[in-house]
Motif scaffolding. Structure first.
Motif: not given
Length: 265
Positions: A14-23, A25-27, A233-237, A244-253
């Motif tokens: 996967c690293v040879k196929k662009g894993f680090l570029d996505y990694f 970018e998604v930060n 779902i980042h189906s274009s990657i 990859p699947v993605y989740l964003e959370l707000d923990f303040y509450e």
């Protein structure tokens, strides 16, 4: 907080196929992988902002999981039991201040269902383990669960009924798990969204025609559902037969509730 989970089907490939570029970018704050397929010392990933935690399978080139996190955990464990090093490297648990993160790669029951009994035992062990953790603090579970839960979660549900990953018993275990106090983050936001898949066969033109299955998940303790900002779902990657699947959370509450409960105790 941004989290990503990806079955990379071999991190070296996967690293040879662009894993680090996505990694990069998604930060993500926490990035989990499954099917690393290597042993200790076979790769060195330069991820200067991240702590790295690996669970290697004893069998070479097989299974394995890893978690890369910007946030230093309070503790890390491997397997369902304390000090257990399960042989296939399928589970890592990181404890943070207000939640547990559990990264898993669920065993496939195999095409001939020869591993189904073992798979069902895994499901029971996992549910009991997560409920135990959930009794202490909320849980975020992610990974390749190797099951399409509902008909909407795969393209050809009728022809796949009874096949590995879509048997009634595997789906039933998922239902039982969710009903015990957990929520599928993607379906929480998008209950009717179809053709949203995370895995495609390597057969010719299958991915291009989006003939897939949704078998990769972020599942949370139900009391965390108000923290969900986005689930995607980042189906274009490319780079793997999964995306990859993605989740964003707000923990303040969530943090406010935790501190209030702590003060009451």
């Amino acid at each position: 907080m941004k989290l990503v989970s990806w079955n990379v089907n071999g991190i070296r490939a996967c690293v040879k196929k662009g894993f680090l570029d996505y990694f990069n970018e998604v930060n993500a704050d926490i990035f989990c992988i499954q099917e690393s397929k290597l042993q200790e010392g076979q790769i060195e990933l330069n991820l200067p902002q991240y702590e790295q935690y690996w669970n290697y399978a004893e069998r070479k080139g097989y299974s394995g999981t890893a978690v890369f996190t910007k946030i230093k955990p309070l503790s890390v464990s491997y397997g369902f039991q304390e000090d257990e090093r399960e042989p296939e490297g399928r589970i890592i648990t990181l404890e943070f201040d207000h939640f547990y993160l559990v990264n898993i790669y669920t065993p496939n029951s195999k095409r001939d269902l020869s591993r189904l009994d073992e798979r069902l035992e895994w499901e029971d062990n996992l549910r009991h383990y997560l409920l135990k953790l959930d009794g202490i603090k909320p849980v975020i579970l992610c990974g390749d669960l190797n099951v399409a839960h509902k008909e909407i979660d795969l393209k050809n549900d009728r022809s796949n009924r009874g096949n590995s990953g879509f048997t009634d018993v595997e789906r039933g275990k998922m239902t039982l798990f969710l009903e015990s106090g957990f929520v599928d983050s993607f379906r929480y936001l998008y209950p009717e969204k179809d053709e949203s898949y995370t895995w495609w066969s390597y057969m010719s033109k299958v991915r291009e025609r989006n003939i897939g299955w949704r078998i990769d998940y972020f599942i949370l303790s139900k009391r965390m559902e108000s923290c969900i900002i986005d689930a995607d779902i980042h189906s274009s990657i490319l780079g793997s037969d999964h995306c990859p699947v993605y989740l964003e959370l707000d923990f303040y509450e969530q943090e406010d509730k935790y501190e209030k409960r702590k003060a009451e105790l």
